[in-house]
Write a protein that holds these residues in place. Sequence first.
Motif, mmCIF file in Angstrom:
data_model
loop_
_atom_site.group_PDB
_atom_site.id
_atom_site.type_symbol
_atom_site.label_atom_id
_atom_site.label_comp_id
_atom_site.label_asym_id
_atom_site.label_seq_id
_atom_site.Cartn_x
_atom_site.Cartn_y
_atom_site.Cartn_z
ATOM 1 N N MET A 82 0.820 -1.209 0.000
ATOM 2 C CA MET A 82 0.000 0.000 0.000
ATOM 3 C C MET A 82 0.861 1.269 0.000
ATOM 4 O O MET A 82 1.636 1.502 0.919
ATOM 5 N N PRO A 83 0.762 2.103 -1.020
ATOM 6 C CA PRO A 83 1.629 3.280 -1.093
ATOM 7 C C PRO A 83 1.053 4.520 -0.434
ATOM 8 O O PRO A 83 1.748 5.508 -0.301
ATOM 9 N N ASP A 84 -0.207 4.512 -0.054
ATOM 10 C CA ASP A 84 -0.844 5.760 0.354
ATOM 11 C C ASP A 84 -1.778 5.560 1.539
ATOM 12 O O ASP A 84 -2.896 6.060 1.544
ATOM 13 N N ALA A 85 -1.335 4.800 2.529
ATOM 14 C CA ALA A 85 -2.162 4.555 3.705
ATOM 15 C C ALA A 85 -1.296 4.588 4.960
ATOM 16 O O ALA A 85 -0.160 4.098 4.973
ATOM 17 N N LEU A 86 -1.870 5.171 6.009
ATOM 18 C CA LEU A 86 -1.221 5.263 7.310
ATOM 19 C C LEU A 86 -2.040 4.463 8.311
ATOM 20 O O LEU A 86 -3.246 4.702 8.449
ATOM 21 N N VAL A 87 -1.423 3.517 8.981
ATOM 22 C CA VAL A 87 -2.114 2.705 9.973
ATOM 23 C C VAL A 87 -2.070 3.409 11.313
ATOM 24 O O VAL A 87 -0.999 3.840 11.774
ATOM 25 N N LEU A 88 -3.224 3.528 11.951
ATOM 26 C CA LEU A 88 -3.316 4.045 13.308
ATOM 27 C C LEU A 88 -3.538 2.864 14.246
ATOM 28 O O LEU A 88 -4.562 2.178 14.162
ATOM 29 N N GLY A 89 -2.571 2.613 15.116
ATOM 30 C CA GLY A 89 -2.676 1.475 16.008
ATOM 31 C C GLY A 89 -1.365 1.213 16.715
ATOM 32 O O GLY A 89 -0.441 2.034 16.693
ATOM 33 N N SER A 90 -1.292 0.058 17.324
ATOM 34 C CA SER A 90 -0.104 -0.329 18.069
ATOM 35 C C SER A 90 0.929 -0.957 17.138
ATOM 36 O O SER A 90 0.638 -1.956 16.476
ATOM 37 N N PRO A 91 2.143 -0.413 17.066
ATOM 38 C CA PRO A 91 3.177 -1.049 16.241
ATOM 39 C C PRO A 91 3.447 -2.483 16.661
ATOM 40 O O PRO A 91 3.692 -3.353 15.808
ATOM 41 N N GLN A 92 3.407 -2.769 17.974
ATOM 42 C CA GLN A 92 3.626 -4.140 18.440
ATOM 43 C C GLN A 92 2.541 -5.084 17.915
ATOM 44 O O GLN A 92 2.836 -6.184 17.425
ATOM 45 N N VAL A 93 1.302 -4.652 18.025
ATOM 46 C CA VAL A 93 0.194 -5.488 17.564
ATOM 47 C C VAL A 93 0.278 -5.693 16.059
ATOM 48 O O VAL A 93 0.066 -6.805 15.558
ATOM 49 N N MET A 94 0.610 -4.641 15.320
ATOM 50 C CA MET A 94 0.687 -4.763 13.869
ATOM 51 C C MET A 94 1.849 -5.653 13.448
ATOM 52 O O MET A 94 1.733 -6.432 12.498
ATOM 53 N N HIS A 95 2.971 -5.566 14.156
ATOM 54 C CA HIS A 95 4.109 -6.431 13.844
ATOM 55 C C HIS A 95 3.736 -7.893 14.069
ATOM 56 O O HIS A 95 4.054 -8.766 13.242
ATOM 57 N N ARG A 96 3.048 -8.171 15.169
ATOM 58 C CA ARG A 96 2.627 -9.545 15.453
ATOM 59 C C ARG A 96 1.647 -10.047 14.397
ATOM 60 O O ARG A 96 1.765 -11.185 13.911
ATOM 61 N N ALA A 103 -9.327 0.950 20.260
ATOM 62 C CA ALA A 103 -10.122 1.180 19.060
ATOM 63 C C ALA A 103 -10.708 2.587 19.059
ATOM 64 O O ALA A 103 -10.680 3.290 18.038
ATOM 65 N N ALA A 104 -11.235 3.020 20.204
ATOM 66 C CA ALA A 104 -11.802 4.364 20.293
ATOM 67 C C ALA A 104 -10.732 5.433 20.118
ATOM 68 O O ALA A 104 -10.955 6.455 19.451
ATOM 69 N N ALA A 105 -9.556 5.204 20.696
ATOM 70 C CA ALA A 105 -8.474 6.178 20.562
ATOM 71 C C ALA A 105 -8.050 6.338 19.109
ATOM 72 O O ALA A 105 -7.765 7.453 18.640
ATOM 73 N N CYS A 106 -8.005 5.238 18.379
ATOM 74 C CA CYS A 106 -7.620 5.300 16.965
ATOM 75 C C CYS A 106 -8.655 6.059 16.145
ATOM 76 O O CYS A 106 -8.301 6.845 15.254
ATOM 77 N N ILE A 107 -9.935 5.840 16.443
ATOM 78 C CA ILE A 107 -10.981 6.543 15.713
ATOM 79 C C ILE A 107 -10.892 8.046 15.969
ATOM 80 O O ILE A 107 -10.953 8.869 15.036
ATOM 81 N N ARG A 108 -10.759 8.417 17.221
ATOM 82 C CA ARG A 108 -10.698 9.846 17.548
ATOM 83 C C ARG A 108 -9.486 10.505 16.876
ATOM 84 O O ARG A 108 -9.570 11.617 16.351
ATOM 85 N N ALA A 109 -8.371 9.817 16.884
ATOM 86 C CA ALA A 109 -7.172 10.382 16.258
ATOM 87 C C ALA A 109 -7.349 10.484 14.745
ATOM 88 O O ALA A 109 -6.918 11.468 14.125
ATOM 89 N N ALA A 110 -7.986 9.502 14.141
ATOM 90 C CA ALA A 110 -8.208 9.536 12.693
ATOM 91 C C ALA A 110 -9.103 10.713 12.310
ATOM 92 O O ALA A 110 -8.868 11.384 11.296
ATOM 93 N N VAL A 111 -10.124 10.966 13.116
ATOM 94 C CA VAL A 111 -11.005 12.105 12.843
ATOM 95 C C VAL A 111 -10.223 13.406 12.913
ATOM 96 O O VAL A 111 -10.378 14.296 12.064
ATOM 97 N N ARG A 112 -9.351 13.535 13.921
ATOM 98 C CA ARG A 112 -8.547 14.759 14.024
ATOM 99 C C ARG A 112 -7.658 14.912 12.778
ATOM 100 O O ARG A 112 -7.498 16.026 12.268
ATOM 101 N N LEU A 113 -7.080 13.836 12.303
ATOM 102 C CA LEU A 113 -6.235 13.907 11.108
ATOM 103 C C LEU A 113 -7.046 14.306 9.887
ATOM 104 O O LEU A 113 -6.575 15.062 9.028
#
Length: 354
Positions: free
Chosen positions: A36-50, A111-121
């Motif tokens: 994916m060239p144009d997407a930013l993941v909002l979440g835990s790097p540890q969880v995403m690595h796993r 999950a809620a924290a990621c949503i709120r941050a995405a809305v701010r972005l």
Amino acid sequence: MPAFHTPTPPVLALTMGDACGIGPEIISCLWLDSAMPDALVLGSPQVMHRAAAWVAQARGEHPPVVVEIHDPKNWADVPAGAMPVWAPPGLPEDLIDAPVGQVDVRAGRAAAACIRAAVRLAQTGVVAGIVTAPLHKEALALAGEPYPGHTELLQAEGAPPGQPPAPVRMMLANGQLKTVLVTIHMALRQAIDAVTFESVLDTIRITHDSARLWGVERPRIAVAGLNPHAGEGGLFGDEEIHLIGPAIQAARALGIDVTGPLAPDTVFMRARHAADHPGEFDVVIAMYHDQGLIPVKYMGLDHGVNVTLGLPFVRTSPDHGTAFDLAGTGRANPSSLLQAWRMARQLVSGQGAA
């Protein structure tokens, strides 16, 4: 739409969803499949690595490189093919310890924290739109959130400061059918009471105004009745006579192409688009959650996309849940998330949705 500056190149925020569900894994699949060239993941790097490791192991491939970034504006400053992950404020420090495949309060908070941050972005123009991986409503409730799901949380967070939330509606769509809901996540008894003249008219207006996003300036809208046979002239209920019908007439007076109320057991078949038989309508308005979602989901979960209409930014999501039974296996199907990403890309670029 959207009402803010669109970044160039447009970048989409991908929220991780419930860390104990399949969200992190299906997001990882997108990088394995297409870098994916144009997407930013909002979440835990540890969880995403796993999650990336689980998916790669299940496929017999090398996992994508997960790169933690500390400023979401620098999402593109990662090696080619790498997954940029930003950990927004509010993520529990021990999120990685939440049991996979189970409801956990930490996953709800994240999950809620990621949503709120995405809305701010989105509000500040850092991202052009939001694609949300599935969250778990019970985990959200355990986290103390007053919202029953994504739609209501996005509606509240998307409101300008000092203003009430704008009315929004949930649309589920695939290549054959689009359906918009008057009521969403509530008990059926409550949903019946929530079908009012105002709620139906608002839904028709929002649907009509949003249709240009998918390339239709004057959509042909069908409205399903609430009762069997759309009430059969009042024999099986009178909501069609006193509430739904008058709302349709009011919408017509505004110049909207709307038909109904129509029998719910046939209107979705009439609207369905097939290769050799285009549907009679561009979109169907359903009165309650299952009335509208069952027809679309019956056609297959792999291609359905949830779109929130009425927000000041684009938001899409897959049409399935957290699938706890598949979490941790690396075998979850990412097709619906891929369709959600594609539709969001089309909507933010003004190309319309298929």
